[in-house]
Design an enzyme around this catalytic site. Structure first.
Site: not given
Ligand code: C5P
Length: 303
Positions: A13, A139
């Site tokens: 993406k 994502d």
């Molecule tokens: O959700 P995901 O595991 O992909 O996110 C990885 C890291 O990115 C989270 O632990 C957080 O530190 C950061 N993140 C965030 N806000 C979001 C998505 C991700 O702070 N909306």
């Protein structure tokens, strides 16, 4: 007849807009974003087995294959929630660059959910896959859905959109990735916050309108990524690349939390020529062609 092998492909993406608000109580940042899937796919082959195992080939051959890999966690989550005793052998062929801001890890998790749901005879509805995907990562739901979608919350609360525009992209990739949590931390330390996401912010609202009615120029004007500054702060060379691209009149934006930079071309032919030009101009970067919006996570074969 029971299935013993399932092949699934899942797309990369780019975020056409990515507005970020101040961190919530759970540490995540509220997002207001428009996702577009790209026709760069990771493939997962899931085969019946007694326990869960994983092999990685292609651009991800050095990635861990234990429970720190999101694909393994996806299979475990499905096993736990549905009391499945069977295992699975997962063979992943990666084409989506790693730690690139293109949701490659999320694509693998999405593909694993779809493959295991089929392999283990669960045949879960999309709504449940989206729910499980959201638990695995922000994502993952979009990787399941593909196409074009507006995302809020952590990025996991999605509304599919109709697209009146096809985009031809040239992606400038980087040999070393950026860590998403690190980019968000840098965002917190350097950015003044704009008040955002509970409701639509003007850029995504305008972008939605432009995309849905096929107004290419208006859509380009509303492409924006709030993670650009923090990513440039961590990787100053990216700022130089972006400056050069914009000085040459290109529409370019950081993909997700970077370091990939997505450059828009006016047509598929122009994109092929631009890919050659940019490869010569930026020998430090890798160059990848992609088109969007592309498909969703989908089964390509089963036996
Ligand atoms: O959700 P995901 O595991 O992909 O996110 C990885 C890291 O990115 C989270 O632990 C957080 O530190 C950061 N993140 C965030 N806000 C979001 C998505 C991700 O702070 N909306």
């Amino acid at each position: 007849m029971s299935v013993h092998e399932v092949h699934v492909s899942s797309p990369a993406k780019v975020n056409l807009a990515l507005r970020v608000g101040p961190p919530r109580f759970d540490g995540f940042h509220p997002l207001d974003t428009v996702f577009e899937s790209l026709d760069v796919y990771d493939d997962v082959v899931a085969t019946r087995a007694d326990s869960i195992s994983l092999t990685m080939s292609g651009v991800g051959e050095d990635l861990p294959t234990d429970a720190s890999n999101l694909a393994v966690r996806a299979a475990q989550l499905l096993q736990e929630r549905h009391g499945v005793d069977d295992g699975v052998r997962l063979d992943i062929t990666k084409r989506i660059p790693v730690a690139a801001g293109m949701a490659g890890g999320s694509a693998d998790a999405a593909a694993t959910l779809v493959a295991c749901s089929r392999l283990w005879g669960l045949d879960l509805p999309l709504a449940e896959l989206l729910e499980l995907g959201g638990e695995l990562g922000s994502d993952v739901p979009f990787a399941l859905l593909g196409g074009l979608a507006h995302g809020v919350g952590r990025g996991e609360a999605l509304e599919s959109m109709e697209s009146g525009i096809d985009h031809n992209w040239v992606l400038l990739t980087d040999a070393s990735g950026l860590s998403t949590p690190e980019v968000f931390r840098e965002f917190d330390s350097i950015m003044g916050y704009t008040r955002v996401p509970e409701a639509l912010v003007p850029e995504t609202l305008e972008l939605r309108k432009a995309l849905e009615c096929g107004d290419r120029c208006a859509a380009q004007e509303h492409m924006i990524n709030d993670l650009e500054e923090p990513a440039f702060s961590l990787r100053p060379e990216l700022r130089e690349t972006m400056r050069t691209l914009r000085a040459r009149g290109h529409v370019a934006l950081l993909s997700g939390s970077g370091p990939t930079i997505a450059v828009l071309a006016e047509s598929a032919d122009r994109a092929d020529a631009l890919a050659r030009e940019l490869a010569a101009l930026f020998p430090r970067h890798g160059v990848l062609r992609a088109n969007g919006p592309a498909g969703s996570t989908h089964v390509t074969k089963e036996m």
